[in-house]
Write a protein that holds these residues in place. Structure first.
Motif, PDB file in Angstrom:
ATOM      1  N   ALA A 225      44.618 106.604 -17.442  1.00  0.00           N
ATOM      2  CA  ALA A 225      44.658 106.043 -19.643  1.00  0.00           C
ATOM      3  C   ALA A 225      42.835 107.637 -19.336  1.00  0.00           C
ATOM      4  CB  ALA A 225      43.947 105.251 -19.693  1.00  0.00           C
ATOM      5  N   ILE A 226      43.213 108.365 -20.796  1.00  0.00           N
ATOM      6  CA  ILE A 226      41.945 108.988 -20.830  1.00  0.00           C
ATOM      7  C   ILE A 226      41.718 109.417 -21.916  1.00  0.00           C
ATOM      8  CG2 ILE A 226      41.768 111.924 -21.137  1.00  0.00           C
ATOM      9  CD1 ILE A 226      43.551 112.663 -18.174  1.00  0.00           C
ATOM     10  N   SER A 227      40.541 108.930 -22.241  1.00  0.00           N
ATOM     11  CA  SER A 227      40.178 108.707 -23.518  1.00  0.00           C
ATOM     12  C   SER A 227      40.150 109.767 -24.709  1.00  0.00           C
ATOM     13  CB  SER A 227      38.381 108.040 -23.822  1.00  0.00           C
ATOM     14  OG  SER A 227      39.004 106.923 -23.041  1.00  0.00           O
ATOM     15  N   LEU A 228      40.742 111.105 -25.607  1.00  0.00           N
ATOM     16  CA  LEU A 228      40.743 111.592 -25.831  1.00  0.00           C
ATOM     17  C   LEU A 228      40.220 111.336 -27.345  1.00  0.00           C
ATOM     18  CD1 LEU A 228      42.295 114.476 -25.645  1.00  0.00           C
ATOM     19  CD2 LEU A 228      44.332 113.538 -26.719  1.00  0.00           C
ATOM     20  N   HIS A 229      40.578 110.570 -27.902  1.00  0.00           N
ATOM     21  CA  HIS A 229      40.013 110.373 -29.862  1.00  0.00           C
ATOM     22  C   HIS A 229      40.170 111.265 -30.284  1.00  0.00           C
ATOM     23  CE1 HIS A 229      38.428 106.534 -27.195  1.00  0.00           C
ATOM     24  NE2 HIS A 229      37.641 108.077 -27.000  1.00  0.00           N
ATOM     25  N   ALA A 230      40.235 112.458 -30.066  1.00  0.00           N
ATOM     26  CA  ALA A 230      40.701 114.355 -31.213  1.00  0.00           C
ATOM     27  C   ALA A 230      41.460 115.101 -30.254  1.00  0.00           C
ATOM     28  CB  ALA A 230      39.236 114.335 -30.826  1.00  0.00           C
ATOM     29  N   PRO A 231      42.057 115.772 -31.528  1.00  0.00           N
ATOM     30  CA  PRO A 231      43.782 116.500 -30.532  1.00  0.00           C
ATOM     31  C   PRO A 231      43.163 117.869 -30.801  1.00  0.00           C
ATOM     32  CG  PRO A 231      43.881 116.553 -33.084  1.00  0.00           C
ATOM     33  CD  PRO A 231      42.296 115.069 -33.090  1.00  0.00           C
ATOM     34  N   ASN A 232      41.526 118.231 -31.102  1.00  0.00           N
ATOM     35  CA  ASN A 232      40.999 119.445 -31.352  1.00  0.00           C
ATOM     36  C   ASN A 232      39.294 119.393 -30.265  1.00  0.00           C
ATOM     37  OD1 ASN A 232      39.021 119.481 -33.586  1.00  0.00           O
ATOM     38  ND2 ASN A 232      41.007 119.481 -34.456  1.00  0.00           N
ATOM     39  N   ALA A 234      36.530 120.488 -31.855  1.00  0.00           N
ATOM     40  CA  ALA A 234      35.314 120.234 -32.856  1.00  0.00           C
ATOM     41  C   ALA A 234      35.095 118.897 -32.752  1.00  0.00           C
ATOM     42  CB  ALA A 234      36.031 121.243 -33.902  1.00  0.00           C
ATOM     43  N   LEU A 235      36.586 118.153 -33.229  1.00  0.00           N
ATOM     44  CA  LEU A 235      36.147 116.630 -33.652  1.00  0.00           C
ATOM     45  C   LEU A 235      36.229 115.826 -32.015  1.00  0.00           C
ATOM     46  CD1 LEU A 235      36.443 114.522 -35.894  1.00  0.00           C
ATOM     47  CD2 LEU A 235      39.515 115.114 -34.942  1.00  0.00           C
ATOM     48  N   ARG A 236      36.435 116.459 -30.774  1.00  0.00           N
ATOM     49  CA  ARG A 236      36.205 115.796 -29.776  1.00  0.00           C
ATOM     50  C   ARG A 236      34.858 115.748 -29.412  1.00  0.00           C
ATOM     51  NH1 ARG A 236      36.762 115.134 -24.220  1.00  0.00           N
ATOM     52  NH2 ARG A 236      37.507 113.244 -24.151  1.00  0.00           N
ATOM     53  N   LEU A 272      40.803 105.042 -33.178  1.00  0.00           N
ATOM     54  CA  LEU A 272      40.372 105.159 -34.635  1.00  0.00           C
ATOM     55  C   LEU A 272      39.562 105.224 -35.697  1.00  0.00           C
ATOM     56  CD1 LEU A 272      44.674 105.148 -35.353  1.00  0.00           C
ATOM     57  CD2 LEU A 272      43.566 106.793 -35.786  1.00  0.00           C
ATOM     58  N   ILE A 273      39.215 106.130 -36.159  1.00  0.00           N
ATOM     59  CA  ILE A 273      38.220 105.522 -37.311  1.00  0.00           C
ATOM     60  C   ILE A 273      38.176 106.240 -38.181  1.00  0.00           C
ATOM     61  CG2 ILE A 273      35.245 106.616 -37.081  1.00  0.00           C
ATOM     62  CD1 ILE A 273      35.375 107.259 -34.111  1.00  0.00           C
ATOM     63  N   ALA A 274      37.793 105.690 -39.337  1.00  0.00           N
ATOM     64  CA  ALA A 274      37.798 105.930 -40.335  1.00  0.00           C
ATOM     65  C   ALA A 274      37.369 106.927 -41.088  1.00  0.00           C
ATOM     66  CB  ALA A 274      37.507 104.699 -41.477  1.00  0.00           C
ATOM     67  N   GLY A 275      38.249 107.847 -41.693  1.00  0.00           N
ATOM     68  CA  GLY A 275      37.956 109.150 -42.374  1.00  0.00           C
ATOM     69  C   GLY A 275      37.019 109.675 -41.057  1.00  0.00           C
ATOM     70  N   VAL A 276      37.654 109.942 -39.988  1.00  0.00           N
ATOM     71  CA  VAL A 276      36.754 110.908 -38.773  1.00  0.00           C
ATOM     72  C   VAL A 276      37.661 111.302 -38.173  1.00  0.00           C
ATOM     73  CG1 VAL A 276      35.388 110.898 -36.923  1.00  0.00           C
ATOM     74  CG2 VAL A 276      34.582 109.740 -38.709  1.00  0.00           C
ATOM     75  N   ASN A 277      38.635 110.347 -37.585  1.00  0.00           N
ATOM     76  CA  ASN A 277      40.109 111.024 -36.742  1.00  0.00           C
ATOM     77  C   ASN A 277      41.709 110.668 -37.207  1.00  0.00           C
ATOM     78  OD1 ASN A 277      39.631 108.632 -35.989  1.00  0.00           O
ATOM     79  ND2 ASN A 277      39.543 109.508 -33.639  1.00  0.00           N
ATOM     80  N   ASP A 278      41.833 110.048 -38.236  1.00  0.00           N
ATOM     81  CA  ASP A 278      42.866 109.069 -38.611  1.00  0.00           C
ATOM     82  C   ASP A 278      43.341 109.947 -39.513  1.00  0.00           C
ATOM     83  OD1 ASP A 278      40.726 108.280 -41.025  1.00  0.00           O
ATOM     84  OD2 ASP A 278      41.264 106.827 -41.071  1.00  0.00           O
ATOM     85  N   SER A 279      43.402 111.063 -40.310  1.00  0.00           N
ATOM     86  CA  SER A 279      44.364 111.610 -41.007  1.00  0.00           C
ATOM     87  C   SER A 279      45.845 112.002 -40.517  1.00  0.00           C
ATOM     88  CB  SER A 279      43.566 112.954 -42.021  1.00  0.00           C
ATOM     89  OG  SER A 279      43.861 113.981 -41.013  1.00  0.00           O
ATOM     90  N   GLU A 280      46.851 111.798 -41.571  1.00  0.00           N
ATOM     91  CA  GLU A 280      47.972 112.668 -41.060  1.00  0.00           C
ATOM     92  C   GLU A 280      47.645 113.599 -40.814  1.00  0.00           C
ATOM     93  OE1 GLU A 280      51.025 110.386 -43.569  1.00  0.00           O
ATOM     94  OE2 GLU A 280      49.707 108.941 -44.637  1.00  0.00           O
ATOM     95  N   THR A 282      45.395 114.564 -38.980  1.00  0.00           N
ATOM     96  CA  THR A 282      44.990 114.740 -37.423  1.00  0.00           C
ATOM     97  C   THR A 282      45.760 114.279 -36.529  1.00  0.00           C
ATOM     98  OG1 THR A 282      43.012 114.030 -38.388  1.00  0.00           O
ATOM     99  CG2 THR A 282      42.941 113.793 -35.790  1.00  0.00           C
ATOM    100  N   ALA A 283      46.664 112.887 -37.188  1.00  0.00           N
ATOM    101  CA  ALA A 283      47.742 112.768 -36.160  1.00  0.00           C
ATOM    102  C   ALA A 283      49.219 113.817 -36.276  1.00  0.00           C
ATOM    103  CB  ALA A 283      48.786 111.959 -37.027  1.00  0.00           C
ATOM    104  N   ARG A 284      49.374 114.921 -37.293  1.00  0.00           N
ATOM    105  CA  ARG A 284      50.151 115.673 -36.746  1.00  0.00           C
ATOM    106  C   ARG A 284      49.972 116.115 -34.931  1.00  0.00           C
ATOM    107  NH1 ARG A 284      51.550 114.743 -42.148  1.00  0.00           N
ATOM    108  NH2 ARG A 284      50.243 115.998 -42.640  1.00  0.00           N
ATOM    109  N   GLU A 285      48.496 117.541 -35.480  1.00  0.00           N
ATOM    110  CA  GLU A 285      47.661 117.970 -34.427  1.00  0.00           C
ATOM    111  C   GLU A 285      47.921 117.374 -33.152  1.00  0.00           C
ATOM    112  OE1 GLU A 285      44.133 119.199 -35.714  1.00  0.00           O
ATOM    113  OE2 GLU A 285      43.710 120.184 -33.803  1.00  0.00           O
ATOM    114  N   LEU A 286      47.749 115.935 -33.488  1.00  0.00           N
ATOM    115  CA  LEU A 286      47.590 114.656 -32.322  1.00  0.00           C
ATOM    116  C   LEU A 286      49.522 115.191 -31.260  1.00  0.00           C
ATOM    117  CD1 LEU A 286      46.381 113.491 -29.688  1.00  0.00           C
ATOM    118  CD2 LEU A 286      46.936 111.120 -31.757  1.00  0.00           C
TER     119      LEU A 286
END
Ligand code: SAH
Ligand code: SF4
Length: 387
Positions: A225-232, A234-236, A272-280, A282-286
């Motif tokens: 399992a790889i803890s990704l948390h962000a699709p880019n 800068a955010l990661r 998933l963190i409110a207001g940080v990496n949970d927008s739609e 961001t979901a599309r980028e992921l």
């Protein structure tokens, strides 16, 4: 020789136990008896291995030790399915280990999963993780990782149950303690030792690329399992400060190599963190990143820690999941277990001021966890102890 100088049998591969027994003057079959006593019967010292002649037991005790973890505290979730143990290693180092039980469901067998720690603390400093916030204390030895599983196995044995899975998702970064982690995996999966199926083990990493590649070459069938948390990047890098040297695309390439070499699909964990990496968006980028890789995404609504990050509203979690699903990405939302006893992902820490815990089992000495009365009378309730 003092206790600390003698190697622990928990840290030995079966071939090394063979050597130990020969050195102690025993025949080869005695090693099998010893291994069964350690892993099937749960002996806590050589003197308890009654199958062995007294003289051999004494010689073994001169050469090696059995090092059960000492249970300092046990907290059980209200539904009784999650148990968090605070364990003391032989030098007094404290770590946490969690047992998560899943009843039989939808044709699946019931599972009893042990979440083990590989380090006391963690140097990676992920901003939302309680272990990261306590800093790094030290690496655990393989014997100390195995001792955690043996402890939980003892607790389950008293109820006629057994460990079905082990996940390396407790305190610490397993691939930053590579050699001891792999040794523990080999001991836990060897049929002569603990005997768990390799496919019943999952190693979770923050993304140590070199470690992922080494693991791929071990000839093991463990899950990754790889803890990704962000699709880019800068955010990661905001969430995983030590991500610095490794870009998201390097991680994706490492995941791909792992899949190609082992045939095992990789899971990406995404807190998933409110207001940080949970927008739609961001979901599309992921979705674009993961689509077509065959990987699985496990969404973990962030658990409260001192970092002050909030969990998104339920509908936001579902909207995020829907975007991934519609893009054809295999995705699940992790069923949180043990949040109310701070036993959930990222909530493990041992440096907090002693929390007030209601209904905890008493701290017990070396004979703990065996026999009636070792468990709290009923599910104990415990307030959050995340800071
Ligand atoms: N160091 C490894 C394994 C231990 S952490 C790793 O980072 O993967 C196990 C999982 O818990 C990781 O996916 C981690 O990102 C996640 N986690 C950490 N803190 C969390 C929190 N507060 N809420 C939800 N998940 C969290
Ligand atoms: Fe360490 Fe994993 Fe916590 Fe990050 S999430 S600080 S790598 S234990």
């Amino acid at each position: 020789m003092s206790d600390a100088d003698r190697p622990s049998v928990y840290g030995m591969l079966p071939a090394e136990v063979d050597t130990l027994v020969l050195e102690a003057g025993g025949e080869r079959y005695r090693a099998d008896q010893l291994l069964r006593a350690v892993y099937r019967d749960g002996i806590r010292g050589f003197e308890e291995a009654r199958q062995l002649p007294a003289g051999l037991r004494e010689r073994l005790a001169e050469l090696a030790t059995v090092t059960p973890a000492r249970e300092v505290r046990r907290v059980v979730s209200e539904d009784g399915l999650t148990t968090k143990l605070l364990l003391a290693m032989t030098d007094g180092t404290l770590i946490e280990t969690v047992l998560m039980q899943y009843p039989a469901e939808g044709g699946r067998h019931p599972r009893s999963t042990v979440c083990v720690s590989t380090q006391a603390g963690c140097a990676m400093g992920c901003v939302f993780c309680a272990t990261g916030q306590m800093g790094f204390e030290r690496n655990l030895r393989a014997a100390e990782i195995v001792a955690q599983v043996v402890t939980v196995a003892g607790l389950l044995r008293d109820r006629g149950e057994h460990v079905t899975n082990v996940v390396f998702m407790g305190m610490g970064e397993p691939l930053a303690n590579y050699a001891e982690t792999i040794r523990a995996v080999r001991i836990l999966t060897d049929p002569r030792a603990f005997g768990l199926g390799q496919r019943h083990i999952t190693i979770s990493t923050v993304g140590v690329v070199r470690g992922i590649d080494r693991l791929a070459g071990e000839g093991l069938q463990v899950g990754l399992a790889i803890s990704l948390h962000a699709p880019n990047d800068a955010l990661r890098r905001r969430l995983v400060p030590t991500a610095g040297p490794h870009s998201v695309s390097e991680l994706m390439a490492a995941a791909r190599r792992y899949f190609v070499r082992t045939g095992r699909r990789v899971t990406f964990e995404y807190a998933l963190i409110a207001g940080v990496n949970d927008s739609e968006t961001t979901a599309r980028e992921l979705a674009r990143l993961v689509r077509g890789t065959g990987a699985h995404v496990n969404l973990i609504p962030v658990n409260p820690t001192a970092g002050g990050f909030a969990r998104p509203a339920r509908r936001q979690v579902l909207a995020f999941e829907r975007v991934l699903r519609e893009a054809g990405v295999n995705c699940t939302v992790r069923v949180e277990k043990g949040t109310e006893i701070s036993a959930a992902c990222g909530q493990l820490r041992t440096d907090a001021a002693a929390p007030v815990v209601i209904g905890e089992a008493e701290a017990r000495g070396p004979a703990s966890g065996r026999g009636p009365g070792a468990r709290p009378a009923g599910p104990s309730r415990a307030p959050s102890r995340s800071r």
